[in-house]
Design a protein around this motif. Structure first.
Motif, PDB file in Angstrom:
ATOM      1  N   GLU A 564       5.713  -4.096   7.274  1.00 56.57           N
ATOM      2  CA  GLU A 564       6.190  -3.234   6.505  1.00 56.57           C
ATOM      3  C   GLU A 564       7.434  -3.273   5.908  1.00 56.57           C
ATOM      4  OE1 GLU A 564       5.686   0.991   7.586  1.00 56.57           O
ATOM      5  OE2 GLU A 564       3.545   0.646   7.849  1.00 56.57           O
ATOM      6  N   SER A 565       7.714  -2.999   4.617  1.00 63.34           N
ATOM      7  CA  SER A 565       9.122  -3.313   3.944  1.00 63.34           C
ATOM      8  C   SER A 565       9.437  -2.076   3.004  1.00 63.34           C
ATOM      9  CB  SER A 565       9.249  -4.725   3.710  1.00 63.34           C
ATOM     10  OG  SER A 565       8.601  -4.826   2.454  1.00 63.34           O
ATOM     11  N   GLU A 566      10.618  -1.829   2.767  1.00 65.74           N
ATOM     12  CA  GLU A 566      10.924  -0.811   2.012  1.00 65.74           C
ATOM     13  C   GLU A 566      11.340  -1.754   0.554  1.00 65.74           C
ATOM     14  OE1 GLU A 566      14.163   2.752   1.337  1.00 65.74           O
ATOM     15  OE2 GLU A 566      13.663   2.158   3.210  1.00 65.74           O
ATOM     16  N   GLY A 567      10.629  -1.473  -0.684  1.00 67.31           N
ATOM     17  CA  GLY A 567      10.929  -1.985  -1.905  1.00 67.31           C
ATOM     18  C   GLY A 567      12.363  -1.426  -2.336  1.00 67.31           C
ATOM     19  N   LYS A 568      12.776  -1.815  -3.523  1.00 65.04           N
ATOM     20  CA  LYS A 568      13.688  -1.515  -4.167  1.00 65.04           C
ATOM     21  C   LYS A 568      13.641   0.102  -4.812  1.00 65.04           C
ATOM     22  CE  LYS A 568      15.358  -6.089  -5.721  1.00 65.04           C
ATOM     23  NZ  LYS A 568      15.474  -6.939  -6.981  1.00 65.04           N
ATOM     24  N   ASP A 569      12.505   0.588  -4.966  1.00 66.75           N
ATOM     25  CA  ASP A 569      12.179   1.826  -5.277  1.00 66.75           C
ATOM     26  C   ASP A 569      12.239   2.826  -4.168  1.00 66.75           C
ATOM     27  OD1 ASP A 569       9.832   0.695  -4.490  1.00 66.75           O
ATOM     28  OD2 ASP A 569       8.676   1.272  -6.053  1.00 66.75           O
ATOM     29  N   LYS A 571       9.619   2.608  -1.973  1.00 58.10           N
ATOM     30  CA  LYS A 571       8.599   2.867  -1.500  1.00 58.10           C
ATOM     31  C   LYS A 571       8.228   2.001  -0.414  1.00 58.10           C
ATOM     32  CE  LYS A 571       6.411   4.908  -5.556  1.00 58.10           C
ATOM     33  NZ  LYS A 571       5.519   4.753  -6.823  1.00 58.10           N
ATOM     34  N   GLN A 572       7.343   2.320   0.555  1.00 61.29           N
ATOM     35  CA  GLN A 572       7.084   1.288   1.565  1.00 61.29           C
ATOM     36  C   GLN A 572       5.894   0.345   1.107  1.00 61.29           C
ATOM     37  OE1 GLN A 572       8.137   0.955   4.919  1.00 61.29           O
ATOM     38  NE2 GLN A 572       9.709   2.511   4.406  1.00 61.29           N
ATOM     39  N   LYS A 573       6.290  -1.198   1.235  1.00 60.07           N
ATOM     40  CA  LYS A 573       5.230  -1.985   0.812  1.00 60.07           C
ATOM     41  C   LYS A 573       4.943  -2.803   2.069  1.00 60.07           C
ATOM     42  CE  LYS A 573       7.259  -2.446  -3.973  1.00 60.07           C
ATOM     43  NZ  LYS A 573       7.737  -3.434  -4.745  1.00 60.07           N
ATOM     44  N   MET A 574       3.682  -3.188   2.061  1.00 61.45           N
ATOM     45  CA  MET A 574       2.963  -4.372   2.924  1.00 61.45           C
ATOM     46  C   MET A 574       3.073  -5.620   2.474  1.00 61.45           C
ATOM     47  SD  MET A 574       2.218  -1.886   5.015  1.00 61.45           S
ATOM     48  CE  MET A 574       1.172  -2.623   6.364  1.00 61.45           C
ATOM     49  N   LYS A 575       3.664  -6.600   3.242  1.00 60.73           N
ATOM     50  CA  LYS A 575       3.595  -7.927   2.885  1.00 60.73           C
ATOM     51  C   LYS A 575       3.174  -8.908   4.350  1.00 60.73           C
ATOM     52  CE  LYS A 575       8.635  -8.990   3.724  1.00 60.73           C
ATOM     53  NZ  LYS A 575       9.854  -9.587   3.242  1.00 60.73           N
TER      54      LYS A 575
END
Length: 610
Positions: A564-569, A571-575
């Motif tokens: 999981e990582s936090e985007g610039k906006d 929001k939590q993102k999965m990569k």
């Protein structure tokens, strides 16, 4: 039996009640398949039998006799009729009743199941062809070495003893050259009609020069696509084709001849300049003493190919090599940009070569010696077992640890040998009744039960005198070779049956596994068993079972982990992130457990990251 009572039955009549059991209720066997048809369809299904009260004492009298029949002959869980399909009708004439009788003709559906499960046609590797090629190459190498030694001994006086070529030999040479010329013309004609990289990749050529023409044409198309910026074009594709071309033996020899010719011409020009200063007599003597360099037929054809269409292929080759030399670090480029194209994964340079340890085992099989192979998964053990099936004069017994593997191997060999495969599992047994089995495949206990005829069972083949496709032939003496796949299962739940099979078969064996911790101990035990067999048959010296251990393994499977990582906006993102094998290590493990480090398997990307 589990007794089932019906509540409030209408018109109750005295008599035996229904019973439910995994073993069918006793019935009188009137035909070869009557006992089979009465069996249940699976281990969880039921067979319900009702004995009517009207039968009275007659049914009771039959019970004992039919019970003996059901316990004497072979029983199995799968209903025979469930494995049959209608295959037309058979007409017979009854002379007593003076009328024709029509019967439904049925066949086993197992061959159709194996056919549908089999891999695509042509995808099964035949080790016998490759091994024959390897033996032929070894033979030629030995002959060449012997000839070189003979020439060195007879070097003195070779010119005096040399003989002129006979007319017959010269005619043979001219005919062979004419045939090669025609084959090359046919290859070039075929290649002239192929315009895409994919079609050229699938095409085949008969002559070595035609194969070079095909590779250079593919290189030209890939380079043109790269210059145009076409989708899918890449430098990795160009270099993959270039390196495949440069590894071709004829390409190397032709380039060497052309380089020698060029050097010869350059030397001749420099000599001409010097000769102008010297006297005319001396220059004539020098010219007589020097021979002009002559290209071979293949080199001439290769030179003409490069000059085709205004030197376009020559320029293609030069530009591709410029791309390669322009890389600052070619190794880093290979590991990062083309890990899926490194040997043996190259799409244009795929050639299979037998490893020395495989050659040792294949030689042992040829000599009918027993062997134990301990090698990792995907290292090439399967081709060894396939070779035993090709080499054996009789039936090969193939013992596997699970039913899933039995069906997989059976389907493969059914396609490879076009039938004649016998299957023995806990649920289903099958054999071809039209001929002897070439491969007998099964799990340990199922195979043992079929071979020794458990419960002193006679089997339907003894009762009726006819072979049944679900009643297998018994006896250990029918096998010419024994293959034990995943032999480490000797320590498993069916290890006792596997040991008895090994002791029961008096033929050579091949034991395969990827995880044998005590290989030498297993080798010693198998040698002891094998020598017991040999001593019982003939008076021969002790035979040592060959042990071959191989530890290298090709792996190109990249490990990934989802994070999981936090985007610039916000929001939590999965990569997905590459997971390195060293992540499983700790400083303590690195210091105290070096065997774990040796067991780490890394992809090209893992290596370059490290």
């Amino acid at each position: 039996c589990a007794i089932i009572h019906k509540s409030n039955p209408p018109n109750p009549t005295p008599g035996p009640i229904k019973c439910m059991s995994f073993v069918p209720a006793p019935q009188k066997a009137t035909t070869a398949g009557s006992t089979n048809a009465s069996n249940s369809n699976g281990p969880n299904s039921t067979a319900v039998t009702t004995v009517p009260a009207a039968a009275g004492d007659a049914a009771e009298a039959e019970t004992e006799d039919s019970f003996i029949t059901s316990r004497t002959f072979d029983l199995y869980w799968v209903d025979k009729t469930a494995l049959m399909y209608k295959d037309g009708f058979v007409k017979t004439y009854n002379r007593e009743e003076k009328r024709s009788i029509f019967a439904v003709k049925q066949k086993s559906s197992i061959p159709m199941i194996l056919r549908d499960m089999a891999p695509p046609e042509g995808s099964i590797f035949d080790p016998a062809k490759k091994w024959d090629e390897e033996k032929e190459q070894r033979k030629k190498a030995a002959q060449t070495e012997a000839l070189v030694e003979a020439k060195e001994k007879k070097k003195s006086g070779a010119k005096k003893n040399s003989k002129k070529q006979s007319a017959a030999d010269s005619i043979k040479e001219s005919n062979a050259a004419e045939k090669v010329k025609k084959d090359l013309e046919r290859d070039l004609m075929k290649l002239s009609n192929l315009k895409t990289l994919k079609i050229l990749q699938d095409a085949s050529c008969d002559t070595p020069l035609g194969k070079i023409h095909r590779m250079i044409k593919m290189l030209h198309l890939a380079l043109s696509a790269l210059k145009e910026g076409a989708v899918g074009a890449s430098e990795a594709e160009v270099l993959d084709i270039l390196w495949a071309l440069e590894e071709m033996p004829l390409f190397k020899s032709c380039e060497a001849e052309m380089a020698a010719e060029k050097a010869s011409k350059k030397e001749a020009k420099s000599d001409d300049k010097k000769s102008k200063k010297d006297s005319k007599k001396e220059s004539k003597k020098d010219k007589k003493g020097k021979d002009k360099f002559v290209l071979s037929t293949d080199a001439k054809g290769f030179k003409e190919l490069l000059k085709d269409s205004g030197d376009k292929f020559k320029d293609t080759l030069k530009y591709a090599r410029k791309i390669m030399t322009g890389k600052d670090d070619i190794i880093t480029f290979q590991l990062t940009h083309m890990p899926d194209r490194l040997p043996p994964l190259s799409r244009y340079n795929r050639h299979f070569k037998l490893e020395p340890w495989q050659c040792d085992i294949l030689t042992a099989i040829d000599e009918r010696r027993s062997a134990v192979v301990c090698a990792p998964t995907s290292s090439g053990k399967t081709l060894l077992s396939t070779y035993t099936c090709k080499k054996a004069d009789g039936t090969v017994l193939f013992v596997l640890p699970s039913e899933a593997l039995v069906w997989q191997i059976a389907a493969t060999y059914y396609e490879f040998f076009r039938g004649n495969v016998t299957i023995a599992t806990d649920l289903i047994t099958f054999q071809e009744i039209s001929g002897g089995a070439q491969v007998y495949i099964g799990t340990p206990r199922a195979v043992e039960k079929c071979l020794i005829k458990a419960r002193a069972a006679a089997g339907e083949e003894m009762k009726k005198g006819l072979r049944e496709f679900m009643i297998l032939d018994g006896g250990y003496n029918q096998f010419d070779y024994l293959v034990l796949d995943e032999v480490h299962t000797l320590n498993g739940p069916e290890g006792d049956a596997l040991q008895r099979i090994i002791r029961g078969c008096n033929c050579p064996f091949l034991a395969l596994s990827a995880t044998i911790g005590n290989a030498k101990q297993l080798q010693a035990w198998l040698s002891e068993v094998r020598n017991e067999h040999v001593a019982a048959l003939i008076d021969a010296p002790a035979e040592e079972v060959l042990l071959e251990e191989y530890f290298a393994r090709f792996i190109n499977l990249q490990r990934w982990v989802v994070v999981e990582s936090e985007g610039k906006d916000g929001k939590q993102k999965m990569k997905m992130v590459k997971l390195h094998p060293v992540a499983a290590m700790t400083p303590e493990r690195l210091k105290s457990e070096p065997e774990l480090i040796a067991a780490l398997s890394m992809t090209p990307a893992d290596m370059i990251n490290l």
